[in-house]
Structures are given as structure tokens and as C-alpha cells.
Design an enzyme around this catalytic site. Sequence first.
Site, PDB file in Angstrom:
ATOM      1  CB  SER A 176      -0.011  10.586   0.787  1.00 60.35           C
ATOM      2  OG  SER A 176      -1.228  10.449   1.351  1.00 60.35           O
ATOM      3  CD  GLU A 212      -5.659   5.956   0.721  1.00 57.83           C
ATOM      4  OE1 GLU A 212      -4.923   6.660   1.117  1.00 57.83           O
ATOM      5  OE2 GLU A 212      -6.272   5.663  -0.305  1.00 57.83           O
ATOM      6  CG  ASN A 234       1.960  18.323 -19.950  1.00 56.16           C
ATOM      7  OD1 ASN A 234       1.915  17.263 -18.995  1.00 56.16           O
ATOM      8  ND2 ASN A 234       1.195  18.076 -21.204  1.00 56.16           N
ATOM      9  CG  HIS A 279      -0.266   6.461   3.194  1.00 53.04           C
ATOM     10  ND1 HIS A 279      -1.025   6.466   2.109  1.00 53.04           N
ATOM     11  CD2 HIS A 279      -0.502   7.376   3.943  1.00 53.04           C
ATOM     12  CE1 HIS A 279      -1.928   7.471   2.409  1.00 53.04           C
ATOM     13  NE2 HIS A 279      -1.585   7.981   3.552  1.00 53.04           N
ATOM     14  CG  ASN A 280      -1.865   4.239  -1.029  1.00 48.94           C
ATOM     15  OD1 ASN A 280      -1.465   5.143  -0.487  1.00 48.94           O
ATOM     16  ND2 ASN A 280      -2.094   4.407  -2.336  1.00 48.94           N
ATOM     17  N   GLY A 325       5.068  16.916 -16.226  1.00 50.25           N
ATOM     18  CA  GLY A 325       3.760  16.064 -16.272  1.00 50.25           C
ATOM     19  C   GLY A 325       2.846  17.154 -15.512  1.00 50.25           C
ATOM     20  CE  LYS A 347       0.884   7.891  -1.285  1.00 43.94           C
ATOM     21  NZ  LYS A 347      -0.056   7.287  -2.177  1.00 43.94           N
ATOM     22  CG  ASN A 386       0.328   5.956  -5.614  1.00 44.77           C
ATOM     23  OD1 ASN A 386       0.986   6.198  -4.757  1.00 44.77           O
ATOM     24  ND2 ASN A 386      -0.872   6.418  -5.397  1.00 44.77           N
TER      25      ASN A 386
HETATM   26  C1  6PG Z   1      -2.882   9.539  -1.387  1.00 47.53           C
HETATM   27  C2  6PG Z   1      -4.023   8.214  -1.986  1.00 47.53           C
HETATM   28  C3  6PG Z   1      -3.864   8.326  -3.789  1.00 47.53           C
HETATM   29  C4  6PG Z   1      -4.919   7.778  -4.371  1.00 47.53           C
HETATM   30  C5  6PG Z   1      -5.059   6.214  -4.089  1.00 47.53           C
HETATM   31  C6  6PG Z   1      -6.649   5.895  -4.195  1.00 47.53           C
HETATM   32  O1  6PG Z   1      -2.150   8.838  -0.390  1.00 47.53           O
HETATM   33  O2  6PG Z   1      -3.217  10.350  -1.656  1.00 47.53           O
HETATM   34  O3  6PG Z   1      -3.650   7.034  -1.354  1.00 47.53           O
HETATM   35  O4  6PG Z   1      -2.612   7.623  -3.755  1.00 47.53           O
HETATM   36  O5  6PG Z   1      -5.994   8.407  -4.144  1.00 47.53           O
HETATM   37  O6  6PG Z   1      -4.273   5.551  -5.004  1.00 47.53           O
HETATM   38  O7  6PG Z   1      -6.510   4.392  -4.514  1.00 47.53           O
HETATM   39  P1  6PG Z   1      -7.644   3.674  -4.825  1.00 47.53           P
HETATM   40  O8  6PG Z   1      -7.960   4.205  -6.378  1.00 47.53           O
HETATM   41  O9  6PG Z   1      -6.886   2.116  -5.335  1.00 47.53           O
HETATM   42  O10 6PG Z   1      -8.816   3.481  -4.045  1.00 47.53           O
END
Ligand code: 6PG
Length: 479
Positions: free
Chosen positions: A128, A189, A33, A185-186, A9, A182, A102
Site C-alpha cells: 500500500s 480506506e 518486462n 486495509h482497502n 512488470g 491488504k 492487489n
Molecule cells: C493502496 C491503495 C491502492 C489503490 C486502491 C484504489 O493501498 O495503495 O488502496 O491499492 O489505490 O486499490 O482502490 P479503488 O480504485 O477501488 O478506489
Amino acid sequence: ALANIGVVGLAVMGSNLARNLASREGNTVAVYNRSRSKTDELVAEHPEAGFIPAFSYEEFAASLSKPRTAIIMVKAGRPTDAVIDSLVEVFEPGDIIVDGGNAYFPDTIRREKAVRETGINFVGAGISGGEEGALTGPSIMPGGSDESWVTLGPILKSIAAVAEGEPCVTHVGHDGAGHFVKMVHNGIEYADMQLIAEAYDLIRRGTGKTPAEIADVFAEWNKGELESYLIEITAEVLRQVDAETGKPLVDVILDQAGAKGTGAWTVQTALALGVPVSGIAEATFARSLSSHPEQRAVAASLPGPDEEFRVDDVDGFIEDVRQALFASKIIAYSQGFDEIRAGAAEYNWTIDLGAVSKIWRAGCIIRAQFLNRIADAYAEQPDLPVLATAPYFAEALTRGQAAWRRVVVAATQAGIPSPAFSSSLAYYDGIRAERLPAALVQGQRDFFGAHTYKRIDKEGTFHTQWSGDRTEIEAEDTH
Ligand code: 6PG
């Protein structure tokens, strides 16, 4: 020569990760790919990387040394399943398939189980740091078996971001543990971003400062306890001027926030686990609310407060907002770590929360000084039940709570939505309350459904005969 690692990929994340791998001593990287052109392009543009291109899965497998190790960087969902199926066909027992997308952790648990049947290792690894992180050093959260970590550990350590001399990667736990972490983590975020957005909105509407002036405020904050990547980029975004209109870019961007789903997964999972991640939930819902223009258009006629919002003491107010932001941020992280703790218990993962906080210190989107304090807290007490009660955080909350309350009151009176600030404060007051009105809820449940209750003064389960003579009887525990 054979490659010790392969990447499947080659969109931006995949090719950046492949280039990062190739740039580190000891790695030779095979690349594949689905459409040949991407492979040709990457190999032609980066001769320095010494990539071994493959144009079929058979060729790809043949170009890898054993145990073969491949990182999949394709869209989560069906495309990932399709690549896994193809790799399983050409790999052998002992080989390692890593999903670096993800993925939703229950999918990772399912895939790990299915792939394990073939004797091949499957590792779900959260990565991330966005496109730049993939190229220069991401934070990596791998799950999977101990066996796969033996081979994978050194490879991932070679490309991860480094925080105070330590690579930002650890074997998080088995099967889906990496993708679970992860996901949280998001979620954090989302909360962090929403809190920062609320702080900006309050300052702008309370003081009339321009986005560029508020950028200076954030740049200043970035020198203190709030120091973080998200605060840093916030200042950059606020300073940006639109070339076409000459207006601040933030004023021409449509105010409807998108989401790809990881925040919603964090909240859904928390609901199932019974973990109150209210800050993350409000942040996720705030994006949903913003994205319904048809509802917002009709609701725009509803009244707000009569008086205009203007603060008298501008510097004092900005300092209050800073304190409110820090306090709310502590709560958001505390809730996120609570979810990891609960997830680990539910799915039988052994997750070292201190190690998780350490690998978030660099490379990832929520990277910040702050994570060192979380690491300290878990080093001091690994089984800490509420992160926010650790001495450093408790002290900050003690210091900041008066300002936090003033900000939430001001926002409420001014009619400025601050769901993440106010829900974090409500959580703080809820979790520290000596007694909650949950007692009344239990009484109500017992009244209409004989759901029973427990008493504070004796063992057992009880029911009041509400429709009879209202005497209390001992009852079966129905929860
Ligand atoms: C990371 C980010 C990455 C991505 C998010 C954005 O850790 O590098 O979190 O995984 O930018 O998925 O999430 P949204 O599009 O839901 O805001």
C-alpha cells in the site's frame, strides 16, 4: 554480479518499487518486462540504480542469486497467473515468487498451494501507498511461508516505510493472510474516505462554507486526533481550483465514484464470515449509488424535506461533525479489525492485530496517528473482542456520542445522505444493546419455518407449535 532481488512488470508501481529496492544498501535488482521497451526505458532513465535488465525469463532467472527472489507487479488476475507460470518454469525449489499486486486472497491461497507443489515458495504481499509509496517506502503485508520470510524479510524491511523507527512490514501470516489484510486495509480506506466525504458535505450544505474554507477546517482537524494522510489530502483536493473554469475542482469533477473491487471483496468476505462491517459496506454501496446516473436522474424528482438546511451555530456544528467523524472512524476500524480476526480464525492464520496496526502507521493510504492507539489497545489486550471498547476509544465514544447523534439527526432532517455516519452509529447502538429485537426475528423464523429458538432461562432448543395448540416442545437444533 548477480541480483539478490528481481522485479517483473515495469509499469509505474513496478518500476518505482524496483528503483526503491535499488536505492537501498545491499540490493542489486534484476528487472524484466514483457515488452522490452519498458525495460530499456527504465534502465536508460535510471543508470544510478545499476539495474540488471533481462529480456527473457531464462535470462532473468540466470541473473538472480539463490534462493532466487522475484516480486511480480502486474495486473491482478490472469496476467499474474501467466507470470507465475513462466517463473515456475525457470525457478528451482527454495526460490521465492512474490505477488505484490492487489490479488483477491482466495486466488493467493490457490496459487500458494499450486506453487508449493513445485518446492518453490509463493508469497502474496499486499503493498500500500500508491505510486509514491512504492518509490519512497510503502507499507507491506506479506503472507507465505516462514521459510520465504527468512530471505524476504530483510529485503522488504529495506524498502518499507518507517514508523517510529520500525519498518512497516511484518510477516502477517501464511498463504493468503497478507492479501487478506491488504483487502481489509482497502475496505477501511473506503470507509474512511466516505466518512470524510460525508463530513465535507454536511459542513458545506449546513454552513455554506466554500471548499477552500472547508479545506482550512480539515487542515485544522489534521492537527488533532484525526491527523491522517486522508484528511491531509482532502484539504489539498478541496483547495484545488480548476484552471479552465476558475471553480473549485471538486465542483467540476463528476460525482460518480469508481472502484476497482477491493472494497466489494471486503464486504463479500465479511458477509461470508458473518462479520458486520456496516461502515465499509455503506461506503462501498455509496460509490455504487453515485455511479448510476440513469437512476439518479429519475429519482431526482422525489421530494426532500421542505425546509432549507442552515445551522445557526457554525463553529458548534463543525465541532459536532468532527466528533461524529472520529466516532464513526473508530467504528469503521473496529469493524475492519473484527474481520481480520474472523478471517484468521476461518483460514487458520495466526495474525497479530497489534502488528498489523503498527505496519499501517506509515506508508499506506490509511496511515494515521490513530493507528498507534490501536497498537496500544492490542498490546494491552491481544484478544480484545471489540476494538471500540478499548479504554482510549471507549472514552472518545463517550465524549463524542452526543455530538454524533446530533449530526445524524441533523443530516436525516436535512435530507443529506450520511450512510456511513448513520450506519456506524446504528452499529454502536446495536453492539452495546443489552437486548436486541433479534429475539422477535427468532420467533418469526420459528413461526414460518420451525427454525427453533433458544431460551434465556434454560438450556436446550425449542419450537412453539404455531399451527397447532401453540404449546412449546423441545426440538432438534436447526440454527
Ligand atoms: C493502496 C491503495 C491502492 C489503490 C486502491 C484504489 O493501498 O495503495 O488502496 O491499492 O489505490 O486499490 O482502490 P479503488 O480504485 O477501488 O478506489
